[in-house]
Design a protein around this motif. Sequence first.
Motif, short mmCIF file in Angstrom:
data_model
loop_
_atom_site.label_atom_id
_atom_site.label_comp_id
_atom_site.label_asym_id
_atom_site.label_seq_id
_atom_site.Cartn_x
_atom_site.Cartn_y
_atom_site.Cartn_z
N ARG A 1 0.85 -1.32 0.07
CA ARG A 1 0.01 0.11 -0.18
C ARG A 1 0.86 1.32 -0.05
O ARG A 1 0.18 2.31 -0.66
N SER B 1 3.16 2.06 -1.98
CA SER B 1 3.29 2.46 -3.57
C SER B 1 2.15 3.53 -3.89
O SER B 1 2.25 4.11 -4.86
N GLU B 2 1.15 3.45 -3.28
CA GLU B 2 -0.04 4.56 -3.50
C GLU B 2 0.12 5.83 -2.95
O GLU B 2 -0.42 6.57 -3.46
N ILE B 3 1.22 6.02 -2.03
CA ILE B 3 1.53 7.45 -1.53
C ILE B 3 1.96 8.29 -2.61
O ILE B 3 2.83 8.04 -3.37
N LYS B 4 1.34 9.41 -2.89
CA LYS B 4 1.38 10.23 -3.80
C LYS B 4 2.93 10.80 -3.96
O LYS B 4 3.49 10.91 -5.28
N ILE B 5 3.48 11.46 -3.00
CA ILE B 5 4.63 12.15 -2.80
C ILE B 5 5.86 10.91 -3.07
O ILE B 5 6.72 11.36 -3.69
N ASN C 1 5.56 8.48 -5.26
CA ASN C 1 5.49 8.22 -6.67
C ASN C 1 6.18 9.69 -7.36
O ASN C 1 6.89 9.45 -8.28
N GLU C 2 6.00 10.74 -7.02
CA GLU C 2 6.80 11.85 -7.41
C GLU C 2 8.00 12.02 -7.23
O GLU C 2 8.77 12.19 -8.35
N ARG D 1 10.14 9.46 -9.46
CA ARG D 1 10.29 9.78 -10.76
C ARG D 1 11.68 10.86 -10.73
O ARG D 1 12.43 10.71 -11.75
N PRO E 1 8.39 3.92 -5.97
CA PRO E 1 7.95 4.28 -4.93
C PRO E 1 8.24 3.29 -3.54
O PRO E 1 8.50 3.86 -2.73
N ALA F 1 4.91 14.66 4.87
CA ALA F 1 3.58 14.52 4.17
C ALA F 1 2.82 13.29 4.75
O ALA F 1 1.76 12.87 4.66
#
Length: 266
Positions: free
Chosen positions: A200, A202-206, A208-209, A212, A218, A266
């Motif tokens: 779970r 890997s679902e955190i937005k920051i 993922n940002e 990249r 993530p 975050a």
Amino acid sequence: MKKFKYFTISDLALGTWKMGGGFWTPSYENDERDVNAIKKAIELGITTIDTAEMYGGGHAEELVGKAIKDFKRDDIFIITKVWPNHAKYEDVIKSAKASSSRLGTFIDLYLLHWPSSSVPICETMSAFEKLVEDGIVKFIGLSNFKPEGIQKANECLKKYEVTAIENHYSLLDRSDEDTLEYAKKNGIAYFSYTPLEKGRISEIKILNEIARKYNKTPIQVALNWYISIDVMIPIVKASNIKHLEENAGAMGWKLSKEDWEAIAKA
């Protein structure tokens, strides 16, 4: 590598829960896959292996013992745990000897898996000290204990001290910050289990940002965030080779201070 007062270990630890079976129940259908996974983890530099007598009723320990035969023992750090229903002095001794036999070697770090509600901690710690004196165990630790429990265990010990704690900690559940701070203050290893919350994270937005930005996943960013905490060693369980390689990719680099703090906030 993480350096502590008594030992130096890999930045990540391999978990073996559900390898060789479940809660006290062995299963043999995936033995070859799991042994190969443990071997691959070691080859990738994840040389700290976490297991327990409860995992598959000891079969996970047997798989670890089989997997490490191809490697230099001094390069491997093995953690195993005694269940609280075996917390009495004689039962601890018996359990540790059985675990050592299944592993085919001594135990680097022995943990009381959970606090016992019926056996005084000093009785259990007395057995742990005996195991160290007899060379069956090298270091003493605890799992699922809070600071006051760790302190009480340390007060029971006459010659040795608690060198590690293994508790649940993740970016989605940071409720154990008080124990983490205790570990930092006292220079003991803090093993965090379920740090990826079964994917779970890997679902955190920051995450993922930032992933990249570093050309990482993530999962790798999250694991590197944990690794960046001096005393923390995340325990990651994977039998899939691709997942093992992904996990190992969290080592060998470091998030910037700014990115680490952004994730923390975050």
